[in-house]
Design an enzyme around this catalytic site. Sequence first.
Site, short mmCIF file in Angstrom:
data_model
loop_
_atom_site.label_atom_id
_atom_site.label_comp_id
_atom_site.label_asym_id
_atom_site.label_seq_id
_atom_site.Cartn_x
_atom_site.Cartn_y
_atom_site.Cartn_z
N SER A 128 0.84 -1.20 0.00
CA SER A 128 0.00 0.00 0.00
C SER A 128 0.88 1.26 0.00
O SER A 128 1.61 1.50 -0.96
CB SER A 128 -0.97 -0.03 1.19
OG SER A 128 -1.95 0.97 1.08
N HIS A 171 -4.06 -0.71 -4.48
CA HIS A 171 -5.52 -0.92 -4.36
C HIS A 171 -6.18 -0.55 -5.70
O HIS A 171 -7.25 0.07 -5.73
CB HIS A 171 -6.11 -0.03 -3.25
CG HIS A 171 -5.47 -0.20 -1.91
ND1 HIS A 171 -5.73 -1.27 -1.07
CD2 HIS A 171 -4.57 0.56 -1.24
CE1 HIS A 171 -5.03 -1.16 0.05
NE2 HIS A 171 -4.30 -0.05 -0.03
N GLU A 198 -5.14 -5.33 -5.09
CA GLU A 198 -4.98 -5.87 -3.74
C GLU A 198 -4.63 -7.37 -3.79
O GLU A 198 -5.02 -8.09 -4.72
CB GLU A 198 -6.25 -5.66 -2.94
CG GLU A 198 -6.52 -4.18 -2.64
CD GLU A 198 -7.84 -3.94 -1.92
OE1 GLU A 198 -8.59 -4.91 -1.73
OE2 GLU A 198 -8.11 -2.78 -1.56
#
Length: 269
Positions: A128, A171, A198
């Site tokens: 992330s 994401h 993801e």
Amino acid sequence: MSSGKLLIIGGKEEKCRTGDILSTFVDLSRAKRGAVGILPTASKIPNEVSAAYIEVFTKLGLEELEVINVDTREKASDPSILKTVSGLAALFITGGDQKRLSDCIRNTKLHSLITEKWKAGMLIGGTSAGASIMGEDMIIYSEMKNNDEDRLLIEMGKGFGFEKNLLIDQHFSQRARFGRLISAIGENQELVGIGIDENTAILVEGDHFEVIGEHQVFVIDGKSGSLVDFVRSENGGEELTITDFKLHALTAGYYFNLSSREIMKRKEA
């Protein structure tokens, strides 16, 4: 000695024994000598995040783990922290806020040390925010500005610069980030846009990467394209007209050559 591998994760990776991504990080870490560091700087809850990774990494077989607690730029020059990092075999950068991560560490002694260690062969993983930080440039914020017309506003920032020519977004499909990445590449055509879903990752080694995990990785190449028109609204939003950009979509087992900007076939089992 060649630079270390980078495991760049699109977020929400499976934290279990059967998870391909963290198992890959652990396997690569165990091939080296030294502790594995966990850097939770991006998170607002660093203790909880660190504990979660300590639990999963321990279950996967790592025994020597060090949490690198850095929440200010002063700590990024702390001799005891620098000593700990100097002995690491691998470093894992957690998710959170990539701007916070950059503000605390970029252009500090810790940043220089991590870069030196990576260039000397240290493995670095990041998920992330810890993925976005890998490039020299990164997207730190985007939103739709609403007035008479909806326009996308993107704010750029600077990362750690391990991969100078990559602009990494995470994401990707789950948060519908195609528009913001192609807009960012439209204004920075020298960069290669990498959108990672993801529970999906790329393992970068030298001039190529392999895709691992559950979903897809998208590559946006604007090198041969053209920015035809650029419109900025009074409220700061912006929209582009572009043409001849290349889009690649890769699934697990496929490789991408970052020098030739071409998909490479799966390696035979």
